[in-house]
Scaffold this motif. Structure first.
Motif, short mmCIF file in Angstrom:
data_model
loop_
_atom_site.label_atom_id
_atom_site.label_comp_id
_atom_site.label_asym_id
_atom_site.label_seq_id
_atom_site.Cartn_x
_atom_site.Cartn_y
_atom_site.Cartn_z
N ARG A 277 -23.87 -39.15 -5.03
CA ARG A 277 -24.43 -40.40 -4.52
C ARG A 277 -24.05 -41.59 -5.41
NH1 ARG A 277 -25.46 -36.58 -1.88
NH2 ARG A 277 -27.10 -36.10 -0.46
N ASP A 278 -23.83 -41.31 -6.70
CA ASP A 278 -23.43 -42.38 -7.61
C ASP A 278 -22.00 -42.85 -7.33
OD1 ASP A 278 -25.89 -42.08 -8.80
OD2 ASP A 278 -25.14 -40.87 -10.46
N LEU A 279 -21.17 -41.98 -6.76
CA LEU A 279 -19.78 -42.34 -6.47
C LEU A 279 -19.64 -43.08 -5.15
CD1 LEU A 279 -17.94 -39.02 -7.39
CD2 LEU A 279 -18.07 -41.10 -8.74
N ILE A 280 -20.45 -42.68 -4.18
CA ILE A 280 -20.33 -43.26 -2.84
C ILE A 280 -20.77 -44.72 -2.89
CG2 ILE A 280 -21.18 -43.14 -0.47
CD1 ILE A 280 -21.53 -40.13 -0.89
N GLY A 281 -19.99 -45.57 -2.31
CA GLY A 281 -20.34 -46.98 -2.23
C GLY A 281 -19.93 -47.81 -3.43
N GLN A 282 -19.17 -47.23 -4.36
CA GLN A 282 -18.73 -47.98 -5.53
C GLN A 282 -17.35 -48.61 -5.33
OE1 GLN A 282 -18.93 -45.96 -9.24
NE2 GLN A 282 -21.12 -45.70 -9.17
N ASN A 283 -16.81 -48.52 -4.13
CA ASN A 283 -15.50 -49.08 -3.83
C ASN A 283 -14.41 -48.55 -4.77
OD1 ASN A 283 -16.46 -50.58 -1.67
ND2 ASN A 283 -17.01 -52.29 -2.99
N LEU A 284 -14.48 -47.24 -5.08
CA LEU A 284 -13.46 -46.62 -5.90
C LEU A 284 -12.22 -46.35 -5.05
CD1 LEU A 284 -15.65 -44.04 -7.82
CD2 LEU A 284 -14.92 -46.29 -8.60
N THR A 285 -11.07 -46.30 -5.67
CA THR A 285 -9.84 -46.03 -4.94
C THR A 285 -9.85 -44.59 -4.44
OG1 THR A 285 -8.66 -45.28 -6.90
CG2 THR A 285 -8.56 -47.66 -6.38
N LYS A 286 -9.07 -44.32 -3.41
CA LYS A 286 -8.97 -42.97 -2.85
C LYS A 286 -8.48 -41.99 -3.92
CE LYS A 286 -6.77 -40.25 0.80
NZ LYS A 286 -7.09 -39.05 0.13
#
Length: 146
Positions: free
Chosen positions: A80-89
């Motif tokens: 959940r910490d990763l989702i929504g952080q606009n990280l690259t694919k």
């Protein structure tokens, strides 16, 4: 005075079978646990072995780490910490498998997390296929949507 309302007496033949002096816990031969219907939230009968490990994988990947007081800080996932952080694919392709491995490797029945495949992810869910090797040498593959 008894701590329970039921008087309990150890019979002489049973007392010989008990090792009351030992601090060691008995080894668990199976991994019995309660069957939890994750859709309805109801608890069912007992399950063990492969079915119990599959349930552990699903439940660990569906439970946010450090969110529920009933679990210690090693149980659950940080997806959940990763989702929504606009990280690259490219970064998500590396981070999601790492986080999944960390969540699953905590179980004593799992020797190794051999493969983590992320087949799709969007802003609110991730489809993960994970293969583990148990301490007894079995390979188990489970698919989880978180």
């Amino acid at each position: 005075m008894s701590l329970t309302p039921i008087e309990y007496e150890i019979l002489a033949e049973d007392e010989d079978a008990l090792d009351l002096e030992s601090d060691a816990l008995p080894e668990i031969e199976t991994s019995k646990t309660w069957l939890i219907d994750l859709d309805s939230g109801r608890v069912g009968t007992f399950i063990d072995d492969e079915e119990a490990i599959r349930q552990y994988i699903r439940k660990a990947l569906m439970t946010s780490r450090n969110r529920y007081l009933i679990y210690d800080d090693t149980y659950g996932e940080d997806l959940r910490d990763l989702i929504g952080q606009n990280l690259t694919k490219e970064l998500m392709d590396v981070e999601i498998p790492r986080v999944v491995r960390e969540a699953i490797k905590e179980d004593d029945r799992i020797e190794e997390v051999s493969d983590v495949t992320v087949t799709q992810y969007n802003s609110d869910s991730i489809l993960i296929e994970v293969t583990v090797i148990t301490t007894t040498g079995f390979y188990i593959t489970e698919e989880v949507t978180t």
